[in-house]
Design an enzyme around this catalytic site. Sequence first.
Site, mmCIF file in Angstrom:
data_model
loop_
_atom_site.group_PDB
_atom_site.id
_atom_site.type_symbol
_atom_site.label_atom_id
_atom_site.label_comp_id
_atom_site.label_asym_id
_atom_site.label_seq_id
_atom_site.Cartn_x
_atom_site.Cartn_y
_atom_site.Cartn_z
ATOM 1 N N GLN A 29 0.940 -1.160 -0.002
ATOM 2 C CA GLN A 29 0.202 -0.015 0.009
ATOM 3 C C GLN A 29 0.687 1.241 0.044
ATOM 4 O OE1 GLN A 29 -3.275 0.063 -0.235
ATOM 5 N NE2 GLN A 29 -3.752 -1.868 0.009
ATOM 6 N N TYR A 61 -6.092 -11.550 -3.477
ATOM 7 C CA TYR A 61 -5.467 -10.488 -3.864
ATOM 8 C C TYR A 61 -4.642 -10.087 -2.722
ATOM 9 C CZ TYR A 61 -9.140 -11.173 -7.138
ATOM 10 O OH TYR A 61 -9.932 -11.465 -8.441
ATOM 11 N N GLU A 116 -2.565 -15.044 -4.334
ATOM 12 C CA GLU A 116 -1.898 -13.847 -5.076
ATOM 13 C C GLU A 116 -1.422 -14.286 -5.995
ATOM 14 O OE1 GLU A 116 -1.400 -10.356 -4.717
ATOM 15 O OE2 GLU A 116 0.254 -10.900 -6.359
ATOM 16 N N ASP A 172 -9.340 -7.672 -2.346
ATOM 17 C CA ASP A 172 -8.629 -6.449 -2.443
ATOM 18 C C ASP A 172 -8.013 -6.443 -3.871
ATOM 19 O OD1 ASP A 172 -7.404 -4.060 -2.374
ATOM 20 O OD2 ASP A 172 -5.932 -4.772 -0.806
ATOM 21 N N CYS A 190 -10.112 -0.611 -5.129
ATOM 22 C CA CYS A 190 -9.582 0.968 -5.553
ATOM 23 C C CYS A 190 -10.220 1.733 -6.861
ATOM 24 C CB CYS A 190 -7.926 0.706 -5.843
ATOM 25 S SG CYS A 190 -7.760 -0.503 -7.120
HETATM 26 N N1 SAH Z 1 -4.147 -6.762 -0.194
HETATM 27 C C1 SAH Z 1 -2.842 -6.129 -0.505
HETATM 28 C C2 SAH Z 1 -2.498 -6.031 -2.177
HETATM 29 C C3 SAH Z 1 -3.609 -5.581 -2.805
HETATM 30 S S1 SAH Z 1 -3.247 -4.879 -4.449
HETATM 31 C C4 SAH Z 1 -2.630 -5.191 0.386
HETATM 32 O O1 SAH Z 1 -3.432 -4.707 0.617
HETATM 33 O O2 SAH Z 1 -1.292 -4.795 0.113
HETATM 34 C C5 SAH Z 1 -3.946 -6.079 -5.505
HETATM 35 C C6 SAH Z 1 -2.877 -7.314 -5.449
HETATM 36 O O3 SAH Z 1 -3.841 -8.455 -6.395
HETATM 37 C C7 SAH Z 1 -1.609 -7.377 -6.134
HETATM 38 O O4 SAH Z 1 -0.660 -7.862 -5.373
HETATM 39 C C8 SAH Z 1 -1.745 -8.056 -7.493
HETATM 40 O O5 SAH Z 1 -0.468 -8.579 -7.825
HETATM 41 C C9 SAH Z 1 -2.637 -8.941 -7.161
HETATM 42 N N2 SAH Z 1 -3.545 -9.595 -8.571
HETATM 43 C C10 SAH Z 1 -3.913 -9.170 -9.538
HETATM 44 N N3 SAH Z 1 -4.619 -9.981 -10.432
HETATM 45 C C11 SAH Z 1 -4.726 -11.057 -9.555
HETATM 46 C C12 SAH Z 1 -5.207 -12.469 -9.797
HETATM 47 N N4 SAH Z 1 -6.039 -12.650 -10.883
HETATM 48 N N5 SAH Z 1 -5.407 -13.289 -8.804
HETATM 49 C C13 SAH Z 1 -4.579 -13.081 -7.750
HETATM 50 N N6 SAH Z 1 -3.969 -11.738 -7.189
HETATM 51 C C14 SAH Z 1 -4.035 -10.725 -8.312
#
Ligand code: SAH
Length: 449
Positions: A280, A309, A330, A378, A405
Amino acid sequence: MQKNQIVEVEITDLSYEAMGVGHVDGETVFVTNALPGEIVKAKILKAKKNFAFAKIEEIVKESPDRVKVPLRQSVQGGLASLAHLTYDKQLAFKKRQVVELLKKAHLDDIEVADTLESPLKTGYRNKAQVPVRTVKGQLEIGFFRRHSHDLVPLEDFFTNDPEIDRVLVAVRDILREYHVPAYDEEKHAGEVRYLEVRRGVATGDLMVVLICLHKDFKGLKEVTDAISEIDGVKSIFLNHNPQKTNVILGKHDYHLWGKKYIDDKIGDLTFEISPQSFFQINSSQTPRLYKLAIDQADLKPSDMIVDAYSGIGTIGLSAAKYVREVRGVEVVKAAVKDAKNNARLNQIHNAKYYAGKAEELMPKWADEGLKTDVIFVDPPRKGLTPEFIDAAVKTGPEKVVYISCNPATLVRDIQLFMDQGYTNSLVSPVDMFPQTPHIECVTVLKRTN
Ligand code: SAH
């Protein structure tokens, strides 16, 4: 309206991209940097069939909500395209965007909370990626003018942690000193395309990533040595991006010096972050975002939760002490490795992280008979997929806590969950990105049957 025409227009609204909206002879005009309540003389830059884009030539009547921004150029460049609006009005703008999206989807019953303000309003970004180009014969860092790849040189990026700007400028000076050529987009030649700097706000650790056309260049060793001398730098990487592309990062990172990650903290947990892992951006606001999400989940010691995610596992690991078991998914492998490592580092033994696409692993888990109590999601801007939502519902969670977001895809996905028997009563916008139109939200979907 025609290109180069000057029109006088009253601004009545702000678009979701923070452009002032007005009407001329029944056609819509979007004016960069103009605010509702203002009357401006604007020059048409681009005219389409029913609308046009324009820029301010003169403000005839100024809004009382206008802030005089010292970094006019950066604002125009889109780095901080809401900076000319008072912070209180930025918060109200973000709330109203969500209210209007819900209304359009006939979900007016859902309440929208006031936007949670960010403790830091400027200088909040813990990561920056800035383009490097030659301007007037000299290597410069800066930003691309809106809708272009013309670099406007800059040293104060306004929303970056000032420590990051200090390191960006120091690295720029080292590249100049060693005559390292900046990337030339037209010729697809030169060396350094972008500079990335990340800072662990709790530890002060700084990471520098040189994003380069080639894996190696003349003087790389000397440049690395000089960067390692910059106060606070703990880790240096080269990211290799040989492609002709607008995508900033290439696939491979080469470790040049120091640690392979930087450390940061969220609440009482420590996290190791490697170069390509998501973390973040606004460290002052992240604990408040997570607290809101975890409070609303109302977790129980018997709960099985999913952190989808997950990035480097920050949400799941923050929730782990309240529940029986955490399972994360992830897509970025390096981030999953970080998540596993972070669990170990914080002596958390009830959390497992898996590499894969959430929309593929969730259906697999559902087929295997997984039962969940709470699912945290997320996702990136495009939101969830129907496959993910179907599978998530199949595991029977009492609550789905959605961190988003992009309010447009959030509203779409709320509807999909409602179609499957979930209800929603409150969306809470959280300001993660002051001075920009970006909107983060937290909401909870609750099972009714
Ligand atoms: N929850 C974490 C990251 C959120 S950002 C935090 O708060 O820090 C969104 C994340 O989703 C990123 O790390 C990205 O790499 C991942 N992502 C994107 N597409 C995805 C998918 N299809 N499946 C799993 N993860 C994914």
